[in-house]
Scaffold this active site. Structure first.
Site, PDB file in Angstrom:
ATOM      1  N   ARG A 104       0.844  -1.181   0.000  1.00  0.00           N
ATOM      2  CA  ARG A 104       0.000   0.000   0.000  1.00  0.00           C
ATOM      3  C   ARG A 104       0.883   1.236   0.000  1.00  0.00           C
ATOM      4  O   ARG A 104       1.763   1.366   0.854  1.00  0.00           O
ATOM      5  CB  ARG A 104      -0.824  -0.064   1.292  1.00  0.00           C
ATOM      6  CG  ARG A 104      -2.073   0.708   1.296  1.00  0.00           C
ATOM      7  CD  ARG A 104      -2.886   0.355   2.526  1.00  0.00           C
ATOM      8  NE  ARG A 104      -2.346   0.877   3.767  1.00  0.00           N
ATOM      9  CZ  ARG A 104      -3.086   1.399   4.732  1.00  0.00           C
ATOM     10  NH1 ARG A 104      -4.390   1.465   4.604  1.00  0.00           N
ATOM     11  NH2 ARG A 104      -2.544   1.850   5.827  1.00  0.00           N
ATOM     12  N   THR A 108      -0.841   7.700  -0.821  1.00  0.00           N
ATOM     13  CA  THR A 108      -2.153   7.627  -1.493  1.00  0.00           C
ATOM     14  C   THR A 108      -3.046   6.549  -0.885  1.00  0.00           C
ATOM     15  O   THR A 108      -4.257   6.552  -1.097  1.00  0.00           O
ATOM     16  CB  THR A 108      -1.983   7.291  -2.982  1.00  0.00           C
ATOM     17  OG1 THR A 108      -1.415   5.975  -3.078  1.00  0.00           O
ATOM     18  CG2 THR A 108      -1.067   8.281  -3.680  1.00  0.00           C
ATOM     19  N   ASP A 200       1.039  -1.687  12.547  1.00  0.00           N
ATOM     20  CA  ASP A 200       1.424  -2.218  11.231  1.00  0.00           C
ATOM     21  C   ASP A 200       1.691  -3.714  11.367  1.00  0.00           C
ATOM     22  O   ASP A 200       2.697  -4.133  11.941  1.00  0.00           O
ATOM     23  CB  ASP A 200       2.680  -1.488  10.732  1.00  0.00           C
ATOM     24  CG  ASP A 200       2.992  -1.851   9.290  1.00  0.00           C
ATOM     25  OD1 ASP A 200       3.120  -3.067   8.993  1.00  0.00           O
ATOM     26  OD2 ASP A 200       3.090  -0.945   8.453  1.00  0.00           O
ATOM     27  N   ASP A 203       5.062  -5.137   9.932  1.00  0.00           N
ATOM     28  CA  ASP A 203       6.215  -4.776  10.753  1.00  0.00           C
ATOM     29  C   ASP A 203       6.232  -5.558  12.064  1.00  0.00           C
ATOM     30  O   ASP A 203       7.284  -5.993  12.536  1.00  0.00           O
ATOM     31  CB  ASP A 203       6.206  -3.274  11.053  1.00  0.00           C
ATOM     32  CG  ASP A 203       6.645  -2.455   9.846  1.00  0.00           C
ATOM     33  OD1 ASP A 203       7.197  -3.042   8.899  1.00  0.00           O
ATOM     34  OD2 ASP A 203       6.419  -1.231   9.850  1.00  0.00           O
TER      35      ASP A 203
END
Ligand code: PRP
Ligand code: URA
Length: 209
Positions: A104, A108, A200, A203
């Protein structure tokens, strides 16, 4: 409209709460994410068709049940989806594994596809797309389209945490895909992260930043 189901089994809820905590390290996060995936797959395979087979036990012949025909495949959206594959395979060890590589764009929030490798007979399989996070829904929708383009006919989307925005986006674009989540969270923040979420997922699974 596709079905959206939150699998609120107490063990699933308990384990998800564990990995939300920001102090949880990579090893525990990875282990528990897979455990949740395993429990989720147990729940969402309840409708698999069975057929009769003859089996000879040490006591003699009898008719028993076995899974009927329909083959399965698990399809992680890379990277974070990899964190659910082992859990699924613990219950369905013979499943094939397809991969959809996607990231991703941080600005944006739009997904970019970089890799797709699927079993050749995906039109005959029930495909479980796995990804811990359903945020805007852009990645899930792009992955679903990539599979449909290659002939997929039966797709289930399995996520740990869903945002209402992502559920709506998938329901609108792919009403034939059933969505299963361990939790439906409150919202997306201005950076496109799920709140409260778990941060995340990629991560946290792989120890990157
Ligand atoms: C995360 C997550 C989903 C996607 C969800 O992956 O694992 O694939 O974002 O966001 P969306 O619903 O708004 O598309 P990311 O792109 O961060 O890549 P990663 O798995 O490599 O960490
Ligand atoms: N991707 C993640 O890993 N976490 C989020 O909250 C949203 C997208």
């Amino acid at each position: 409209m596709s079905n959206f189901t939150v699998l609120n089994h107490p063990l699933i809820q308990h384990k998800l709460t564990m990995i939300r905590g920001k102090e949880v390290g990579t090893k525990d996060f990875r282990e528990v994410a897979n455990e949740i995936a395993e429990l989720m797959v147990y729940e969402i395979t309840r409708d698999l068709p069975l057929k009769d087979v003859e089996v000879e036990t040490p006591m003699g012949k009898s008719i028993q049940k076995t899974l009927a025909g329909k083959k399965l495949a698990v399809v992680p959206i890379l990277r974070a989806g990899l964190g659910m594959v082992d859990g699924v395979l613990r219950l369905i060890p013979a499943a094939k594994v397809g991969h959809v590589g996607m990231y991703r764009d941080e600005k944006t929030l739009l997904p970019h596809e970089y890799f797709v490798k699927m079993p050749s007979d995906i039109d005959k399989r029930i495909l479980f797309i796995v990804d811990p996070m359903l945020a805007t829904g852009g990645s899930a929708n792009m992955a679903i389209e990539a599979l449909k383009k290659r002939g997929a006919k039966s797709i289930r989307l399995v996520v740990l945490v869903a945002a209402p925005e992502g559920v709506k986006a998938v329901q609108e674009a792919n009403p034939d895909v059933d969505i299963y989540a361990a939790a439906l969270d409150e919202k997306l923040n201005q950076d496109g992260y799920i709140v409260p979420g778990l941060g995340d997922a990629g991560d946290r699974l792989f120890g990157t930043k």
